[in-house]
Design a protein around this motif. Sequence first.
Motif, PDB file in Angstrom:
ATOM      1  N   UNK A  61       0.819  -1.221   0.000  1.00 23.12           N
ATOM      2  CA  UNK A  61       0.000   0.000   0.000  1.00 23.12           C
ATOM      3  C   UNK A  61       0.850   1.267   0.000  1.00 23.12           C
ATOM      4  N   UNK A  62       2.161   1.125   0.076  1.00 18.56           N
ATOM      5  CA  UNK A  62       3.040   2.291   0.086  1.00 18.56           C
ATOM      6  C   UNK A  62       3.221   2.822  -1.329  1.00 18.56           C
ATOM      7  N   UNK A  63       3.570   4.107  -1.439  1.00 17.81           N
ATOM      8  CA  UNK A  63       3.890   4.647  -2.753  1.00 17.81           C
ATOM      9  C   UNK A  63       5.261   4.128  -3.183  1.00 17.81           C
ATOM     10  N   UNK A  64       5.406   3.917  -4.482  1.00 18.89           N
ATOM     11  CA  UNK A  64       6.658   3.371  -4.989  1.00 18.89           C
ATOM     12  C   UNK A  64       7.814   4.323  -4.701  1.00 18.89           C
ATOM     13  N   UNK A  65       7.548   5.637  -4.764  1.00 14.04           N
ATOM     14  CA  UNK A  65       8.609   6.617  -4.546  1.00 14.04           C
ATOM     15  C   UNK A  65       9.119   6.641  -3.109  1.00 14.04           C
ATOM     16  N   UNK A  66       8.328   6.101  -2.182  1.00 13.30           N
ATOM     17  CA  UNK A  66       8.732   6.126  -0.774  1.00 13.30           C
ATOM     18  C   UNK A  66       9.572   4.920  -0.380  1.00 13.30           C
ATOM     19  N   UNK A  67       9.665   3.913  -1.218  1.00 16.92           N
ATOM     20  CA  UNK A  67      10.425   2.717  -0.892  1.00 16.92           C
ATOM     21  C   UNK A  67      11.922   3.014  -0.939  1.00 16.92           C
ATOM     22  N   UNK A  68      12.623   2.540   0.063  1.00 15.24           N
ATOM     23  CA  UNK A  68      14.053   2.847   0.191  1.00 15.24           C
ATOM     24  C   UNK A  68      14.877   2.083  -0.829  1.00 15.24           C
ATOM     25  N   UNK A  69      15.863   2.761  -1.399  1.00 12.49           N
ATOM     26  CA  UNK A  69      16.841   2.117  -2.261  1.00 12.49           C
ATOM     27  C   UNK A  69      18.159   1.908  -1.527  1.00 12.49           C
ATOM     28  N   UNK A  70      18.526   2.865  -0.670  1.00 10.84           N
ATOM     29  CA  UNK A  70      19.803   2.805   0.032  1.00 10.84           C
ATOM     30  C   UNK A  70      19.674   2.024   1.331  1.00 10.84           C
ATOM     31  N   UNK A  71      20.729   1.293   1.684  1.00  8.50           N
ATOM     32  CA  UNK A  71      20.762   0.673   3.003  1.00  8.50           C
ATOM     33  C   UNK A  71      21.354   1.665   3.999  1.00  8.50           C
ATOM     34  N   UNK A  72      21.495   1.263   5.236  1.00  5.62           N
ATOM     35  CA  UNK A  72      21.950   2.187   6.270  1.00  5.62           C
ATOM     36  C   UNK A  72      23.367   2.694   6.005  1.00  5.62           C
ATOM     37  N   UNK A  73      24.259   1.810   5.540  1.00  2.42           N
ATOM     38  CA  UNK A  73      25.640   2.231   5.263  1.00  2.42           C
ATOM     39  C   UNK A  73      25.677   3.243   4.124  1.00  2.42           C
ATOM     40  N   UNK A  74      24.921   2.971   3.049  1.00  2.00           N
ATOM     41  CA  UNK A  74      24.903   3.893   1.917  1.00  2.00           C
ATOM     42  C   UNK A  74      24.315   5.241   2.316  1.00  2.00           C
ATOM     43  N   UNK A  75      23.259   5.191   3.123  1.00  2.00           N
ATOM     44  CA  UNK A  75      22.634   6.440   3.567  1.00  2.00           C
ATOM     45  C   UNK A  75      23.592   7.241   4.454  1.00  2.00           C
ATOM     46  N   UNK A  76      24.326   6.539   5.314  1.00  2.00           N
ATOM     47  CA  UNK A  76      25.285   7.211   6.198  1.00  2.00           C
ATOM     48  C   UNK A  76      26.419   7.843   5.388  1.00  2.00           C
ATOM     49  N   UNK A  77      26.908   7.114   4.379  1.00  2.00           N
ATOM     50  CA  UNK A  77      27.973   7.644   3.534  1.00  2.00           C
ATOM     51  C   UNK A  77      27.510   8.875   2.768  1.00  2.00           C
ATOM     52  N   UNK A  78      26.263   8.830   2.287  1.00  2.00           N
ATOM     53  CA  UNK A  78      25.722   9.964   1.545  1.00  2.00           C
ATOM     54  C   UNK A  78      25.596  11.195   2.431  1.00  2.00           C
ATOM     55  N   UNK A  79      25.129  10.982   3.661  1.00  2.00           N
ATOM     56  CA  UNK A  79      24.981  12.102   4.580  1.00  2.00           C
ATOM     57  C   UNK A  79      26.335  12.690   4.962  1.00  2.00           C
ATOM     58  N   UNK A  80      27.326  11.819   5.165  1.00  2.00           N
ATOM     59  CA  UNK A  80      28.662  12.296   5.516  1.00  2.00           C
ATOM     60  C   UNK A  80      29.290  13.073   4.366  1.00  2.00           C
ATOM     61  N   UNK A  81      29.086  12.573   3.137  1.00  2.00           N
ATOM     62  CA  UNK A  81      29.628  13.260   1.963  1.00  2.00           C
ATOM     63  C   UNK A  81      28.964  14.618   1.778  1.00  2.00           C
TER      64      UNK A  81
END
Length: 253
Positions: free
Chosen positions: A188-208
């Motif tokens: 029932x979720x919108x497709x755009x709301x589904x996560x692509x990044x895992x926690x490590x990738x998200x952390x790296x993106x935020x740090x960058x």
Amino acid sequence: QTHGATLYMVLLAGWSALLSRLSGQGEVVIGSPVANRPRVELEGLIGFFVNTLALRTRVENSTTVAALLADIRETTLAAHEHQDLPFDRVVDAVQPSRTLGHAPIFQTLLVLDNTTDKPAAALPGMRVEALSIPHATTQFDISLSLTETQDGLSGAIEYASDLFDADTVARWSQWLERLLDGMAQSPDATVSSLALLDEDERSQLLQASAGSSTEQSPQTLVDLFESQVARTPDTVALRSGEAQLSYAQLEAA
């Protein structure tokens, strides 16, 4: 089956959603080969009947997983009803802009081989085995080929190396798995709301992102213009009809 969708339809939904997210486009067209043997009488007939379907899918920000699956189910069933229409006829009817740089109508492919029962050919006094033929070129920008086995799905992604590199495609394959898992967990979720990044990738993106911020002295529009003049004095800065001025000429005016 989920929401009346087959495995193929679910994979098409995931592949469409991923390509939509990567490209930023709300509509994608994916090619898919079909056996083109809709009648039982044709299944054992020797010959190459394969045709290619062009499947158009809309993936908007508000589209839910269930709605996407329903739309793809309708599109796929309608396309298979006309699978005997040659793809060349479709190209002639649509008349897309032709270029040697990419295939017409679509530039990505999805293949699912679900013919698990493949008995080896047996000939008197001979041993027959299938050999894979290596190739170094691809017909499409990116193609996903999967085979349904007793242990699950196996496959590969073939891509144009002029456009993508191996690390990028490997990361996309992980995102596709994550996207399909999210679709199964949250229909029932919108497709755009589904996560692509895992926690490590998200952390790296935020740090960058945090590390890329630097303090800059405020610049006026005049300062920015003068910097551009210094970098590219002969580049056209202003054009009106047939008249044009370079950055240097515009500064001197």
